[in-house]
Design an enzyme around this catalytic site. Sequence first.
Site, PDB file in Angstrom:
ATOM      1  N   ASP A 214       6.852   3.039   6.163  1.00 14.56           N
ATOM      2  CA  ASP A 214       6.632   2.328   4.895  1.00 14.56           C
ATOM      3  C   ASP A 214       6.777   3.251   3.685  1.00 14.56           C
ATOM      4  O   ASP A 214       7.469   2.930   2.718  1.00 14.56           O
ATOM      5  CB  ASP A 214       5.224   1.704   4.863  1.00 14.56           C
ATOM      6  CG  ASP A 214       5.148   0.411   5.660  1.00 14.56           C
ATOM      7  OD1 ASP A 214       6.056   0.176   6.474  1.00 14.56           O
ATOM      8  OD2 ASP A 214       4.178  -0.338   5.474  1.00 14.56           O
TER       9      ASP A 214
ATOM     10  N   SER B 256       0.837  -1.207   0.000  1.00 11.07           N
ATOM     11  CA  SER B 256       0.000   0.000   0.000  1.00 11.07           C
ATOM     12  C   SER B 256       0.869   1.253   0.000  1.00 11.07           C
ATOM     13  O   SER B 256       0.536   2.252  -0.646  1.00 11.07           O
ATOM     14  CB  SER B 256      -0.988   0.002   1.175  1.00 11.07           C
ATOM     15  OG  SER B 256      -0.353   0.358   2.375  1.00 11.07           O
TER      16      SER B 256
HETATM   17  O1  PMV Z   1       2.382  -4.691   7.432  1.00 11.06           O
HETATM   18  P1  PMV Z   1       2.728  -3.371   6.883  1.00 11.06           P
HETATM   19  O2  PMV Z   1       3.550  -3.423   5.645  1.00 11.06           O
HETATM   20  O3  PMV Z   1       1.521  -2.503   6.699  1.00 11.06           O
HETATM   21  O4  PMV Z   1       3.699  -2.644   7.963  1.00 11.06           O
HETATM   22  C1  PMV Z   1       3.195  -1.885   9.013  1.00 11.06           C
HETATM   23  C2  PMV Z   1       4.297  -1.504   9.985  1.00 11.06           C
HETATM   24  C3  PMV Z   1       3.725  -1.026  11.346  1.00 11.06           C
HETATM   25  O5  PMV Z   1       4.860  -0.697  12.160  1.00 11.06           O
HETATM   26  C4  PMV Z   1       2.960  -2.135  12.027  1.00 11.06           C
HETATM   27  C5  PMV Z   1       2.818   0.181  11.191  1.00 11.06           C
HETATM   28  C6  PMV Z   1       3.525   1.473  10.846  1.00 11.06           C
HETATM   29  O6  PMV Z   1       2.832   2.380  10.397  1.00 11.06           O
HETATM   30  O7  PMV Z   1       4.738   1.593  11.064  1.00 11.06           O
END
Ligand code: PMV
Length: 285
Positions: A108, A65
Amino acid sequence: MIKREKHKNKISAPGKIILSGEHAVVYGYPALASAINRRLRVDFSSAKDITISSNIPMGGGMGSSAAYAVCFSATQLLLQGKKWDLDEVNKRAYEIEKKHHGNPSGVDNTISTYGGFLWYRKEAENLKLFSRLTPKIPLPRLYIIDSGKPSEPTSEMITFVKDRLTKRKDYIKSIFKDIERTTRSFLNYLLDEESTRLEELIDENEQLLEALGVVSESTKDLILKIKRLGGHAKISGAGGRKTASGIILVYHTNDKKIMQLADKHKLNLSSVSLGEEGVRIERTG
Ligand code: PMV
């Protein structure tokens, strides 16, 4: 009559893995992330003619995303006739991520924008510190095993951790602090400033994520199988509680063992290369 193809612009942005610090990073603790060799691509000639393609699995912790938000922001920038500006792309992508995930840390979109390896810390909503870093050691080959798509989206996992933090503040804070310690050790490992072993870092990080409650029972079982074979594994990203937990980052000194395990259990296994380039305009032919 020969129809002339309109000139297409192509933009691509990478997915990511979080080496250490997921979830804690939402609360101002540091995270270490790396861009990986999976990309989302946008081909466009106008706002009405946009095609998206991607080899980043959706909703599995690989930052699909965010890669989309970054590509979309970069596309908008070019369609608006603005100059290529990574800071602006990142800023816009973060706003899109906020709409999707409620309270993201911004790691991200930042790793997908700038690429490479990143030390990231959200000090405040309007102050996010990050630094690109170059590992001083050759990293061994790492693999990704797909534990399956989690039933919960990232936003739900962030809310789950938030609720736990409200109910058991001291306990969850102590986990965050331990996660920070592991993340710092990981940084020192990459910079060759501490003689830590990658195996230990991965194991420690996984234990803490399990204590946080973001790893499902079936994923814990899978990780145990990997450990019994002498390997090391951790979830990467938001995780998942009810069914699967997305991708697992796997390391084994003997690659064959991991391949055998994947074969035996019919698991989706692939090797992953780290430190890949961030968002870019692809050369057009
Ligand atoms: O699972 P993903 O790719 O959406 O990674 C989220 C990472 C978190 O630390 C859980 C949330 C964030 O915004 O950092």
